[in-house]
Design a protein around this motif. Structure first.
Motif, short mmCIF file in Angstrom:
data_model
loop_
_atom_site.label_atom_id
_atom_site.label_comp_id
_atom_site.label_asym_id
_atom_site.label_seq_id
_atom_site.Cartn_x
_atom_site.Cartn_y
_atom_site.Cartn_z
N TYR A 1 2.87 -4.90 2.88
CA TYR A 1 3.99 -3.97 2.89
C TYR A 1 3.43 -2.57 2.70
O TYR A 1 2.40 -2.39 2.04
CB TYR A 1 4.96 -4.26 1.73
N LYS A 2 4.09 -1.57 3.26
CA LYS A 2 3.69 -0.18 3.02
C LYS A 2 4.91 0.62 2.60
O LYS A 2 6.04 0.28 2.96
CB LYS A 2 3.05 0.42 4.27
N GLY A 3 4.68 1.67 1.85
CA GLY A 3 5.78 2.52 1.40
C GLY A 3 5.28 3.47 0.34
O GLY A 3 4.15 3.96 0.45
N TYR A 4 6.08 3.69 -0.68
CA TYR A 4 5.69 4.60 -1.74
C TYR A 4 5.75 3.90 -3.09
O TYR A 4 6.73 3.21 -3.38
CB TYR A 4 6.60 5.84 -1.75
N CYS A 5 4.69 4.08 -3.90
CA CYS A 5 4.68 3.49 -5.23
C CYS A 5 5.63 4.27 -6.14
O CYS A 5 6.14 5.31 -5.75
CB CYS A 5 3.26 3.48 -5.80
N LYS A 6 5.84 3.77 -7.35
CA LYS A 6 6.83 4.37 -8.24
C LYS A 6 6.55 5.86 -8.47
O LYS A 6 7.44 6.70 -8.35
CB LYS A 6 6.86 3.61 -9.57
N GLN A 7 5.27 6.16 -8.79
CA GLN A 7 4.90 7.55 -9.07
C GLN A 7 5.17 8.45 -7.87
O GLN A 7 5.71 9.55 -8.03
CB GLN A 7 3.40 7.62 -9.38
N CYS A 8 4.77 8.00 -6.69
CA CYS A 8 4.92 8.83 -5.50
C CYS A 8 6.38 8.94 -5.09
O CYS A 8 6.81 9.99 -4.61
CB CYS A 8 4.09 8.24 -4.37
N LYS A 9 7.14 7.89 -5.32
CA LYS A 9 8.57 7.91 -5.01
C LYS A 9 9.25 9.00 -5.84
O LYS A 9 10.03 9.79 -5.32
CB LYS A 9 9.16 6.53 -5.37
N VAL B 1 -3.32 0.21 -3.73
CA VAL B 1 -2.91 -1.10 -3.22
C VAL B 1 -2.49 -1.95 -4.41
O VAL B 1 -3.28 -2.17 -5.32
CB VAL B 1 -4.04 -1.79 -2.43
N ASN B 2 -1.25 -2.36 -4.43
CA ASN B 2 -0.69 -3.12 -5.54
C ASN B 2 -0.30 -4.52 -5.11
O ASN B 2 -0.03 -4.76 -3.94
CB ASN B 2 0.56 -2.40 -6.07
N LYS C 1 0.84 -1.20 0.00
CA LYS C 1 0.00 0.00 0.00
C LYS C 1 0.86 1.24 0.00
O LYS C 1 1.79 1.37 0.81
CB LYS C 1 -0.91 0.02 1.23
N CYS C 2 0.55 2.15 -0.92
CA CYS C 2 1.29 3.41 -0.98
C CYS C 2 0.76 4.36 0.08
O CYS C 2 -0.45 4.60 0.15
CB CYS C 2 1.18 4.02 -2.38
N LYS C 3 1.67 4.89 0.89
CA LYS C 3 1.28 5.77 1.98
C LYS C 3 0.87 7.15 1.49
O LYS C 3 0.27 7.92 2.21
CB LYS C 3 2.45 5.92 2.97
N ARG C 4 1.23 7.46 0.22
CA ARG C 4 0.91 8.79 -0.28
C ARG C 4 -0.41 8.79 -1.05
O ARG C 4 -1.30 9.57 -0.75
CB ARG C 4 2.04 9.33 -1.15
#
Ligand SMILES: [Zn+2]
Ligand SMILES: [Zn+2]
Length: 143
Positions: free
Chosen positions: A128-136, A100-101, A93-96
Motif C-alpha cells: 500500500y502507498k499513501g501518507y504515514c500519520k506524521q506526514c498526514k 516503510v511500515n 510506504k509513505c510517499k512523503r
C-alpha cells in the motif's frame, strides 16, 4: 533479547551456516523491524565490525532470502528492503518521508500455499502507498 546462540540456531534452522558476520546481520534485522536497506545495515554495523564489506552484506541478505530466513520487500523502487518478520503482513510506504511500515493483512490475501489448480501460490506481497500519520498531519497543517 536473542543470544548469539539462539541467532546461530535460527540460521541453522534455515540451513545457513552461522558465522559472526551472518549472526550480526540477522541480529540487526531482528532488532530493526523498520525494513532497512542493505546500505543502512552496512552503515550501522560497519563501525563495530570493521572487517565487514558491503559485498558481504549484499551476499548475506541474498542467502538469507533464498533460504527463507528473511523476506525481501520491493515496495521501494530504488532499494530493496529486508524484513525478519516472517508472519503474513502487508507493507505501507509513505510517499512523503519514504518510511516503510507494517500494515495489517486482510485474511482475503493470506493465500501463500494455495493451489488454484492453474496456479500454485508460493509468495504473496501486498503493498500500500499513501501518507504515514506524521506526514498526514503535516499536510493537513499546510492547508
Ligand atoms: Zn511519512
Ligand atoms: Zn514488514
Amino acid at each position: 533479547m536473542n543470544t548469539k546462540m539462539e541467532l546461530g540456531n535460527r540460521l541453522l534452522e534455515f540451513g545457513i551456516k552461522p558465522s559472526l558476520q551472518r549472526i550480526a546481520i540477522m541480529e540487526y534485522l531482528m532488532k530493526h523491524l523498520t525494513h532497512p536497506t542493505a546500505d543502512m545495515i552496512f552503515n550501522d554495523l560497519y563501525p563495530s565490525i570493521p572487517t565487514l564489506s558491503k559485498t558481504t552484506v549484499y551476499n548475506t541478505l541474498k542467502l538469507f532470502e533464498e533460504q527463507g530466513a528473511i523476506h525481501a520487500v520491493s515496495i521501494d523502487e530504488k532499494n530493496v528492503r529486508y524484513d525478519a518478520d516472517l508472519s503474513p503482513h502487508a507493507h505501507f510506504k509513505c510517499k512523503r518521508c519514504g518510511s516503510v511500515n507494517d500494515f495489517p493483512l486482510s485474511n482475503v490475501y493470506i493465500s501463500e500455499g494455495i493451489d488454484s489448480g492453474d496456479f500454485q501460490v508460493t509468495d504473496c506481497h501486498v503493498y500500500y502507498k499513501g501518507y504515514c500519520k506524521q506526514c498526514k498531519d503535516f499536510i493537513k497543517n499546510e492547508n
